[in-house]
Design a protein around this motif. Structure first.
Motif, PDB file in Angstrom:
ATOM      1  N   GLY A 160       0.763  -1.309  -0.127  1.00  0.00           N
ATOM      2  CA  GLY A 160       0.110  -0.251   0.019  1.00  0.00           C
ATOM      3  C   GLY A 160       0.824   1.305  -0.188  1.00  0.00           C
ATOM      4  O   GLY A 160       2.268   1.136  -0.183  1.00  0.00           O
ATOM      5  N   LEU A 161      -0.038   2.449  -0.043  1.00  0.00           N
ATOM      6  CA  LEU A 161       0.826   3.893  -0.196  1.00  0.00           C
ATOM      7  C   LEU A 161       1.862   4.145   0.792  1.00  0.00           C
ATOM      8  O   LEU A 161       2.906   4.192   0.865  1.00  0.00           O
ATOM      9  N   VAL A 162       1.444   3.897   2.124  1.00  0.00           N
ATOM     10  CA  VAL A 162       2.215   4.329   3.205  1.00  0.00           C
ATOM     11  C   VAL A 162       3.332   3.198   3.228  1.00  0.00           C
ATOM     12  O   VAL A 162       4.511   3.713   3.700  1.00  0.00           O
ATOM     13  N   GLY A 163       3.036   1.938   3.309  1.00  0.00           N
ATOM     14  CA  GLY A 163       4.021   0.897   3.319  1.00  0.00           C
ATOM     15  C   GLY A 163       5.127   1.371   2.184  1.00  0.00           C
ATOM     16  O   GLY A 163       6.241   1.069   2.604  1.00  0.00           O
ATOM     17  N   PHE A 164       4.820   1.734   0.896  1.00  0.00           N
ATOM     18  CA  PHE A 164       5.789   1.970   0.246  1.00  0.00           C
ATOM     19  C   PHE A 164       6.602   3.284   0.547  1.00  0.00           C
ATOM     20  O   PHE A 164       7.774   3.332   0.103  1.00  0.00           O
ATOM     21  N   LEU A 165       6.001   4.424   0.833  1.00  0.00           N
ATOM     22  CA  LEU A 165       6.538   5.455   1.225  1.00  0.00           C
ATOM     23  C   LEU A 165       7.579   5.211   2.513  1.00  0.00           C
ATOM     24  O   LEU A 165       8.726   5.633   2.376  1.00  0.00           O
ATOM     25  N   ILE A 166       7.260   4.441   3.236  1.00  0.00           N
ATOM     26  CA  ILE A 166       8.224   3.980   4.702  1.00  0.00           C
ATOM     27  C   ILE A 166       9.398   3.256   4.084  1.00  0.00           C
ATOM     28  O   ILE A 166      10.551   3.310   4.310  1.00  0.00           O
ATOM     29  N   ALA A 167       9.113   2.154   3.093  1.00  0.00           N
ATOM     30  CA  ALA A 167      10.129   1.306   2.718  1.00  0.00           C
ATOM     31  C   ALA A 167      11.138   2.157   1.827  1.00  0.00           C
ATOM     32  O   ALA A 167      12.390   2.194   2.110  1.00  0.00           O
ATOM     33  N   GLY A 168      10.670   3.173   1.027  1.00  0.00           N
ATOM     34  CA  GLY A 168      11.365   3.998   0.284  1.00  0.00           C
ATOM     35  C   GLY A 168      12.274   5.309   1.102  1.00  0.00           C
ATOM     36  O   GLY A 168      13.426   5.311   0.811  1.00  0.00           O
ATOM     37  N   LEU A 169      11.739   5.525   2.245  1.00  0.00           N
ATOM     38  CA  LEU A 169      12.200   6.494   3.078  1.00  0.00           C
ATOM     39  C   LEU A 169      13.402   5.753   3.884  1.00  0.00           C
ATOM     40  O   LEU A 169      14.379   6.462   4.471  1.00  0.00           O
ATOM     41  N   SER A 170      12.943   4.367   4.157  1.00  0.00           N
ATOM     42  CA  SER A 170      13.992   3.747   4.903  1.00  0.00           C
ATOM     43  C   SER A 170      15.394   3.533   4.218  1.00  0.00           C
ATOM     44  O   SER A 170      16.604   3.559   4.603  1.00  0.00           O
ATOM     45  N   ARG A 171      15.260   3.248   3.130  1.00  0.00           N
ATOM     46  CA  ARG A 171      16.217   2.798   2.135  1.00  0.00           C
ATOM     47  C   ARG A 171      16.967   4.272   1.609  1.00  0.00           C
ATOM     48  O   ARG A 171      18.178   4.449   1.701  1.00  0.00           O
ATOM     49  N   ARG A 172      16.282   5.453   1.681  1.00  0.00           N
ATOM     50  CA  ARG A 172      16.706   6.704   1.369  1.00  0.00           C
ATOM     51  C   ARG A 172      17.697   7.120   2.480  1.00  0.00           C
ATOM     52  O   ARG A 172      18.872   7.467   2.464  1.00  0.00           O
ATOM     53  N   ARG A 173      17.272   6.686   3.976  1.00  0.00           N
ATOM     54  CA  ARG A 173      18.103   7.054   5.156  1.00  0.00           C
ATOM     55  C   ARG A 173      19.320   6.284   5.030  1.00  0.00           C
ATOM     56  O   ARG A 173      20.453   6.857   5.306  1.00  0.00           O
ATOM     57  N   GLU A 174      19.060   4.798   4.731  1.00  0.00           N
ATOM     58  CA  GLU A 174      20.406   4.081   4.590  1.00  0.00           C
ATOM     59  C   GLU A 174      21.454   4.598   3.401  1.00  0.00           C
ATOM     60  O   GLU A 174      22.798   4.348   3.759  1.00  0.00           O
ATOM     61  N   ARG A 175      20.814   5.026   2.686  1.00  0.00           N
ATOM     62  CA  ARG A 175      21.907   5.573   1.526  1.00  0.00           C
ATOM     63  C   ARG A 175      22.484   7.035   1.598  1.00  0.00           C
ATOM     64  O   ARG A 175      23.014   7.593   0.767  1.00  0.00           O
ATOM     65  N   GLU A 176      21.724   7.595   2.551  1.00  0.00           N
ATOM     66  CA  GLU A 176      22.018   9.135   2.782  1.00  0.00           C
ATOM     67  C   GLU A 176      21.807   9.749   1.448  1.00  0.00           C
ATOM     68  O   GLU A 176      22.617  10.714   1.091  1.00  0.00           O
ATOM     69  N   ALA A 177      20.523   9.752   1.193  1.00  0.00           N
ATOM     70  CA  ALA A 177      20.160  10.274  -0.325  1.00  0.00           C
ATOM     71  C   ALA A 177      19.519  11.610  -0.216  1.00  0.00           C
ATOM     72  O   ALA A 177      19.267  12.132  -1.276  1.00  0.00           O
ATOM     73  N   GLY A 178      19.476  12.248   1.085  1.00  0.00           N
ATOM     74  CA  GLY A 178      19.092  13.533   1.315  1.00  0.00           C
ATOM     75  C   GLY A 178      17.642  13.768   1.704  1.00  0.00           C
ATOM     76  O   GLY A 178      17.081  12.862   1.494  1.00  0.00           O
ATOM     77  N   PRO A 179      17.356  15.088   1.794  1.00  0.00           N
ATOM     78  CA  PRO A 179      16.032  15.533   2.150  1.00  0.00           C
ATOM     79  C   PRO A 179      15.073  15.280   1.162  1.00  0.00           C
ATOM     80  O   PRO A 179      15.374  15.115   0.094  1.00  0.00           O
ATOM     81  N   LEU A 180      13.694  15.256   1.434  1.00  0.00           N
ATOM     82  CA  LEU A 180      12.714  15.032   0.590  1.00  0.00           C
ATOM     83  C   LEU A 180      11.536  15.730   0.817  1.00  0.00           C
ATOM     84  O   LEU A 180      11.208  15.782   1.970  1.00  0.00           O
ATOM     85  N   THR A 181      10.585  15.865  -0.089  1.00  0.00           N
ATOM     86  CA  THR A 181       9.282  16.389   0.346  1.00  0.00           C
ATOM     87  C   THR A 181       8.223  15.649  -0.159  1.00  0.00           C
ATOM     88  O   THR A 181       8.147  15.174  -1.138  1.00  0.00           O
ATOM     89  N   ILE A 182       7.046  15.151   0.592  1.00  0.00           N
ATOM     90  CA  ILE A 182       6.202  14.512   0.421  1.00  0.00           C
ATOM     91  C   ILE A 182       4.788  15.512   0.072  1.00  0.00           C
ATOM     92  O   ILE A 182       4.475  15.921   1.083  1.00  0.00           O
ATOM     93  N   LEU A 183       4.304  15.648  -1.031  1.00  0.00           N
ATOM     94  CA  LEU A 183       3.452  16.644  -1.357  1.00  0.00           C
ATOM     95  C   LEU A 183       1.710  15.989  -1.521  1.00  0.00           C
ATOM     96  O   LEU A 183       1.784  15.371  -2.616  1.00  0.00           O
ATOM     97  N   CYS A 184       0.986  16.099  -0.812  1.00  0.00           N
ATOM     98  CA  CYS A 184      -0.379  15.308  -0.671  1.00  0.00           C
ATOM     99  C   CYS A 184      -1.132  16.328  -1.893  1.00  0.00           C
ATOM    100  O   CYS A 184      -1.197  17.572  -1.433  1.00  0.00           O
ATOM    101  N   CYS A 185      -1.874  16.099  -2.814  1.00  0.00           N
ATOM    102  CA  CYS A 185      -2.664  16.479  -3.690  1.00  0.00           C
ATOM    103  C   CYS A 185      -4.172  16.036  -3.730  1.00  0.00           C
ATOM    104  O   CYS A 185      -4.889  16.010  -4.727  1.00  0.00           O
TER     105      CYS A 185
END
Length: 497
Positions: A160-185
């Protein structure tokens, strides 16, 4: 056989073309929920902004369920026609801002990787309200929601949506890929804060340290979006081929009006959307509330009452003079609950909405708008109704919308045709109505007990009950078409008293 639209289909006579070379621009946005609305709204703003100011802001689209949108867009190199319809005629424009679409069930790791990529600086969202898995009592995630439950138990293989966001953010943190904006429309009140609360709640349940990192590193601006966009039909595709000379399986049609109001709180830059007409403000909440209560709330009324009165489209419904009068009364009452909205004349806004609804060139189906009612009614109808009663106002202006939804929940038209409710709480509604007689009091008692739709204090208010039961009794006795005429006359009579 007509050639399929693609990146090489240029130029197209009579079609406005991108003012930049899409293939020379990188992808900086991930958009989850690539449907007709996204293609008519955020993708268009991004296309315009890149044409005016450049930047690596193309969009990697994500479909959480169906492969249809990927099958339509990917063979066309992300290209599609935007057709703007009004009564003066159609115009067409080729949009190039979408780079590709990934289908989550088929390529889950590709979705996670897209969110985690250092090139990705913004994730935008347009999904159904039910996809968020909101617990309306706490504002966090609903742990009884099937997909939320799965993803909490399987955080590395989400669905689901939130699960994919969390999995992506977790990997982003591990890789030190930098800040991000999540924009709900999406049409949710204070949508940025809502999504932040859900994401942090989910992350806290998975790994508290991840939740802390998200709180420090990710921003969640709110936004308000507005553009009436009907579902794509075979007629849409035929007209796109007529206008372009190519087969376009991803074409979308929309109205001339478009609005995007955004809280300017971005962690890693953004396109120059303001050059494309977006308005950046410090506080989106007044605009959100205005749109939810005036546009979306009126849409819900027109959808339920209009569908049951035999009106296939919103345009047909609003051209019913009696139903239009009921809608105007509800809009006036909703406007009275709003705080000041900077730069907006509410009288002019209401008149513009009614004119947009009546656009004969747009076929926005009442049945399409009626779906997911239990997710929509709380903020569109119940919130302004509750505030009106708290201020000792009259529930009459909202009663017909509530009664129309309750009548719609019976799942059968006045002439005996059955239809699917298309609602995430369809089973709960059916259970509530099982064995209930076709009686307004009994139906009200059964459905007002859905506490995630009607707060206890609202459901128990005798002023609401009296007005809704009165309207529902008339609908059940006379049928929706005649009940609309009767209710409109009652409104006039009450106004004269």
């Amino acid at each position: 056989m007509t050639t399929r639209l693609s990146a090489t289909s240029m130029p197209l006579a009579g079609v406005a073309m991108p003012a930049y070379d899409p293939e020379s621009c990188g992808a900086g946005i991930v958009h989850i929920g690539v449907g007709a609305f996204h293609k008519a709204h955020q993708a268009v703003y991004t296309d315009t902004a890149m044409g005016l100011a450049g930047g690596d802001w193309r969009i990697t689209g994500v479909s959480l369920r169906s492969a249809d949108v990927a099958s339509a867009l990917n063979p066309q190199d992300g290209r599609y026609l935007l057709m703007v319809r009004d009564e003066a005629g159609d115009s067409a424009r080729l949009i190039g801002s979408i780079a590709k679409v990934v289908v989550a069930p088929a390529e889950p790791d590709a979705v996670i990787q897209a969110v985690a990529s250092p090139e990705t600086r913004i994730v935008t969202l347009t999904v159904t309200e039910k996809a968020y898995g909101i617990d309306r009592a706490t504002g966090g995630v609903d742990v009884t929601h099937d997909v939320i439950t799965h993803d909490l138990n399987n955080p590395t293989t989400p669905k689901g949506l939130v699960g994919f966001l969390i999995a992506g953010l977790s990997r982003r943190r591990e890789r030190e890929a930098g800040p991000l904006t999540i924009l709900c429309c999406d049409n949710l009140p204070e949508n940025g804060r809502l999504v932040r609360r859900i994401v942090l709640d989910f992350a806290e349940r998975v790994e508290p340290a991840l939740a802390q990192w998200i709180a420090r590193t990710v921003t969640f601006p709110s936004s308000m979006v507005d553009r009436i966009t009907p579902a794509t039909t075979s007629q849409t595709l035929q007209d796109a081929e007529r206008l372009s000379g190519f087969s376009d399986m991803a074409a979308v049609e929309t109205e001339p009006f478009s609005q995007w109001i955004v809280e300017d709180n971005f962690a890693a830059g953004r396109p120059e959307w303001e050059a494309a007409g977006a308005l950046f403000v410090e506080d989106v909440a007044p605009y959100e509330k205005m749109k939810l209560r005036l546009l979306n709330g009126t849409h819900s009324l027109l959808a339920y009452a209009g569908f049951l009165a035999g009106h296939e489209t919103v345009g047909e419904a609003v051209r019913n003079e009696a139903l239009r009068a009921i809608a105007e009364r509800q809009m006036q009452a909703s406007a009275a609950t709003l705080p000041p909205v900077p730069g907006i004349d509410l009288d002019a806004y209401r008149a513009e909405l009614l004119a947009r609804f009546a656009n004969r060139a747009i076929r926005h189906l009442t049945y399409q708008i009626a779906m997911d009612g239990t997710e929509k009614l709380p903020q569109r109808i119940c919130a302004p109704l509750g505030e009106t009663l708290a201020a000792n106002g009259d529930a009459c202006a909202f009663a017909f919308a509530v009664a129309a939804w309750m009548r719609y929940c019976l799942g059968v038209t006045d002439d005996g045709r059955s239809y699917d409710l298309q609602d995430p709480r369809q089973a709960a509604i059916a259970a509530r109505l099982d064995g209930v007689p076709r009686d307004a009091d009994a139906i009200f008692d059964a459905l007002s007990a859905l506490q995630d739709v009607f707060p206890k204090e609202l459901a128990g208010d005798p002023r609401m009950r009296g007005r809704v039961v009165e309207a529902l009794s008339t609908i059940l006795e006379l049928g929706m078409a005649e009940a609309i005429r009767v209710h409109a006359r009652r409104q006039v009579d009450r106004t004269r008293i």
